[in-house]
Design a protein around this motif. Sequence first.
Motif, PDB file in Angstrom:
ATOM      1  N   ASP A 196      33.943 -58.175 -19.676  1.00  0.00           N
ATOM      2  CA  ASP A 196      34.548 -59.221 -20.494  1.00  0.00           C
ATOM      3  C   ASP A 196      35.527 -60.044 -19.677  1.00  0.00           C
ATOM      4  O   ASP A 196      35.630 -61.266 -19.836  1.00  0.00           O
ATOM      5  CB  ASP A 196      35.262 -58.606 -21.703  1.00  0.00           C
ATOM      6  CG  ASP A 196      34.316 -57.845 -22.602  1.00  0.00           C
ATOM      7  OD1 ASP A 196      33.466 -58.496 -23.229  1.00  0.00           O
ATOM      8  OD2 ASP A 196      34.409 -56.602 -22.646  1.00  0.00           O
TER       9      ASP A 196
ATOM     10  N   LEU B 113      44.398 -56.711 -22.175  1.00  0.00           N
ATOM     11  CA  LEU B 113      43.023 -57.054 -22.553  1.00  0.00           C
ATOM     12  C   LEU B 113      42.246 -55.820 -22.981  1.00  0.00           C
ATOM     13  O   LEU B 113      41.513 -55.836 -23.981  1.00  0.00           O
ATOM     14  CB  LEU B 113      42.320 -57.725 -21.369  1.00  0.00           C
ATOM     15  CG  LEU B 113      42.763 -59.148 -21.017  1.00  0.00           C
ATOM     16  CD1 LEU B 113      42.224 -59.545 -19.652  1.00  0.00           C
ATOM     17  CD2 LEU B 113      42.298 -60.147 -22.075  1.00  0.00           C
TER      18      LEU B 113
ATOM     19  N   GLU C 145      44.339 -54.078 -26.284  1.00  0.00           N
ATOM     20  CA  GLU C 145      44.452 -54.874 -27.505  1.00  0.00           C
ATOM     21  C   GLU C 145      43.142 -55.503 -27.945  1.00  0.00           C
ATOM     22  O   GLU C 145      42.913 -55.679 -29.141  1.00  0.00           O
ATOM     23  CB  GLU C 145      45.503 -55.977 -27.298  1.00  0.00           C
ATOM     24  CG  GLU C 145      46.922 -55.465 -27.104  1.00  0.00           C
ATOM     25  CD  GLU C 145      47.452 -54.754 -28.336  1.00  0.00           C
ATOM     26  OE1 GLU C 145      47.292 -55.288 -29.451  1.00  0.00           O
ATOM     27  OE2 GLU C 145      48.007 -53.650 -28.189  1.00  0.00           O
ATOM     28  N   LEU C 146      42.283 -55.864 -26.997  1.00  0.00           N
ATOM     29  CA  LEU C 146      41.047 -56.571 -27.347  1.00  0.00           C
ATOM     30  C   LEU C 146      39.797 -55.752 -27.053  1.00  0.00           C
ATOM     31  O   LEU C 146      38.679 -56.246 -27.253  1.00  0.00           O
ATOM     32  CB  LEU C 146      40.977 -57.898 -26.571  1.00  0.00           C
ATOM     33  CG  LEU C 146      42.129 -58.879 -26.774  1.00  0.00           C
ATOM     34  CD1 LEU C 146      41.875 -60.163 -25.989  1.00  0.00           C
ATOM     35  CD2 LEU C 146      42.350 -59.183 -28.248  1.00  0.00           C
ATOM     36  N   ASP C 147      39.975 -54.538 -26.573  1.00  0.00           N
ATOM     37  CA  ASP C 147      38.849 -53.670 -26.249  1.00  0.00           C
ATOM     38  C   ASP C 147      37.948 -54.276 -25.180  1.00  0.00           C
ATOM     39  O   ASP C 147      36.743 -54.008 -25.132  1.00  0.00           O
ATOM     40  CB  ASP C 147      38.028 -53.350 -27.507  1.00  0.00           C
ATOM     41  CG  ASP C 147      37.090 -52.165 -27.307  1.00  0.00           C
ATOM     42  OD1 ASP C 147      37.457 -51.251 -26.531  1.00  0.00           O
ATOM     43  OD2 ASP C 147      35.990 -52.159 -27.900  1.00  0.00           O
ATOM     44  N   HIS C 148      38.517 -55.125 -24.316  1.00  0.00           N
ATOM     45  CA  HIS C 148      37.732 -55.727 -23.255  1.00  0.00           C
ATOM     46  C   HIS C 148      37.357 -54.692 -22.197  1.00  0.00           C
ATOM     47  O   HIS C 148      38.153 -53.796 -21.879  1.00  0.00           O
ATOM     48  CB  HIS C 148      38.528 -56.846 -22.568  1.00  0.00           C
ATOM     49  CG  HIS C 148      38.406 -58.159 -23.249  1.00  0.00           C
ATOM     50  ND1 HIS C 148      38.543 -59.366 -22.599  1.00  0.00           N
ATOM     51  CD2 HIS C 148      38.141 -58.470 -24.549  1.00  0.00           C
ATOM     52  CE1 HIS C 148      38.386 -60.351 -23.450  1.00  0.00           C
ATOM     53  NE2 HIS C 148      38.146 -59.834 -24.647  1.00  0.00           N
TER      54      HIS C 148
ATOM     55  N   VAL D 116      45.317 -65.268 -26.287  1.00  0.00           N
ATOM     56  CA  VAL D 116      44.799 -64.915 -27.610  1.00  0.00           C
ATOM     57  C   VAL D 116      45.015 -66.057 -28.591  1.00  0.00           C
ATOM     58  O   VAL D 116      44.103 -66.443 -29.338  1.00  0.00           O
ATOM     59  CB  VAL D 116      45.467 -63.625 -28.115  1.00  0.00           C
ATOM     60  CG1 VAL D 116      45.043 -63.331 -29.553  1.00  0.00           C
ATOM     61  CG2 VAL D 116      45.125 -62.448 -27.205  1.00  0.00           C
TER      62      VAL D 116
ATOM     63  N   ARG E  63      42.717 -68.834 -28.167  1.00  0.00           N
ATOM     64  CA  ARG E  63      41.341 -68.388 -28.336  1.00  0.00           C
ATOM     65  C   ARG E  63      40.525 -68.474 -27.045  1.00  0.00           C
ATOM     66  O   ARG E  63      39.295 -68.691 -27.068  1.00  0.00           O
ATOM     67  CB  ARG E  63      40.650 -69.185 -29.466  1.00  0.00           C
ATOM     68  CG  ARG E  63      41.315 -68.961 -30.809  1.00  0.00           C
ATOM     69  CD  ARG E  63      40.610 -69.686 -31.922  1.00  0.00           C
ATOM     70  NE  ARG E  63      41.289 -69.448 -33.208  1.00  0.00           N
ATOM     71  CZ  ARG E  63      40.898 -69.973 -34.355  1.00  0.00           C
ATOM     72  NH1 ARG E  63      39.829 -70.775 -34.396  1.00  0.00           N
ATOM     73  NH2 ARG E  63      41.561 -69.709 -35.463  1.00  0.00           N
TER      74      ARG E  63
ATOM     75  N   ALA F  81      39.025 -63.166 -26.953  1.00  0.00           N
ATOM     76  CA  ALA F  81      38.984 -62.601 -28.315  1.00  0.00           C
ATOM     77  C   ALA F  81      38.547 -61.151 -28.228  1.00  0.00           C
ATOM     78  O   ALA F  81      37.970 -60.697 -27.232  1.00  0.00           O
ATOM     79  CB  ALA F  81      38.021 -63.401 -29.188  1.00  0.00           C
ATOM     80  N   ALA F  82      38.827 -60.426 -29.283  1.00  0.00           N
ATOM     81  CA  ALA F  82      38.460 -59.021 -29.326  1.00  0.00           C
ATOM     82  C   ALA F  82      36.944 -58.865 -29.250  1.00  0.00           C
ATOM     83  O   ALA F  82      36.185 -59.662 -29.805  1.00  0.00           O
ATOM     84  CB  ALA F  82      38.992 -58.380 -30.606  1.00  0.00           C
ATOM     85  N   ARG F  83      36.547 -57.845 -28.523  1.00  0.00           N
ATOM     86  CA  ARG F  83      35.115 -57.558 -28.398  1.00  0.00           C
ATOM     87  C   ARG F  83      34.591 -57.005 -29.713  1.00  0.00           C
ATOM     88  O   ARG F  83      35.176 -56.100 -30.285  1.00  0.00           O
ATOM     89  CB  ARG F  83      34.886 -56.550 -27.262  1.00  0.00           C
ATOM     90  CG  ARG F  83      33.432 -56.300 -26.919  1.00  0.00           C
ATOM     91  CD  ARG F  83      33.270 -55.874 -25.472  1.00  0.00           C
ATOM     92  NE  ARG F  83      34.045 -54.662 -25.173  1.00  0.00           N
ATOM     93  CZ  ARG F  83      33.508 -53.448 -25.143  1.00  0.00           C
ATOM     94  NH1 ARG F  83      32.231 -53.270 -25.447  1.00  0.00           N
ATOM     95  NH2 ARG F  83      34.242 -52.400 -24.847  1.00  0.00           N
TER      96      ARG F  83
END
Length: 379
Positions: A5, A22, A25-28, A370, A373, A376-378
């Motif tokens: 990601d 990343l 928080e966003l599961d990247h 974030v 944009r 973004a979260a995965r």
Amino acid sequence: MTHYDSLVVGAGYAGSVVAERLAAELDHRVLVIDRRDHIAGNAFDYYDEHGVQVHRYGPHIFHTNSEKVVEYLSRFTEWRPYEHRVLANVDGRLLPMPINRDTINGLYGLKLATEEEVESFYASRREDRPLMQTSEDAVVAKVGWELYEKFFRGYTRKQWELDPKDLHASVCARIPIRTNTDDRYFTDWFQQMPAAGYTAMFERILDHPNIEVRPSTDYEAVRTEVEYSHLVWTGPIDEFFGHRFGPLPYRSLHFDLVTVDTPEGGYHLPAGTVNEPSAAVPYTRCTEFRRLGAQSDLPKSTLAYEYPRAEGDPYYPIPREQNRQLFKRYRALADETAPDVTFVGRLANYQYLNMDQVTAQALSTFERMVADRRVAARV
């Protein structure tokens, strides 16, 4: 071809903090690369053959007034108190730096007893500089010509290979001039060191199942080998664009490490760092790492003698107006042509930043990524 990601270039503060955010928080899925053979950037530390915790790229003293930075980094390290003290070798005396009441009394054989008396002393010596444009202006307007010559001019010329009159006022203006006897180099409310060292703290920051770290890896080596949706660049911004407008100038450093015997235990230097303002001394300062690491009981001690250089790893952006204008050209180019790249950190923004400031910038940069944009979260 492996897909990530985010690809993060640089495993120092800026890259590591953004990578952790990343991933957490966003599961990247994040790939972090660094051309050096280690993480932690210039904060990298290690134990040498004598058991001394050494900072490979010179002394790193953590201090901050930011509760947000302390809260974030405390997730990855315990702390131990450390207040850095510096002495300057002037006229054969070791005197507190920054200049304070004890500095003045020791240098001139005076007995100034109050802050008002010290302020009157400065006032009698300072020179009027209505336009605060250069570092010479910044110092002479505070303490006058003689103290400027003794403490600042030689040191600054060695550090930058420029006379203070040719440097922006901000270089020396940030050094305080005190009227009390506070001999701490910093006055931030939080002055502590990572208990297990900086490298250990970075190992924990990057210890996330979604983060893969590849040291000894250059960006050019992976840019065509992996796929990624977003790039985080923490290296020199001019390097990213192939030095299209010419290189941004930096000052570098060289360190001579010297081991000395301390058979009684204790320390070799009377303070963590001793500055050498005299132009006759080729190095700018000497630091005893054992003081930084609270290691008082070893039979040997490791010292670092610091020599500024024109060539080498980029340490300090040179604060001159023509350099600022050159950076602005690169920043405009980034805005125009690199929408999927986030530039963060001191090299990417051509700024001199302390460790806490880089951490704060990285945290706020992630928040803007974030909010805008860009990431973004995965799903």
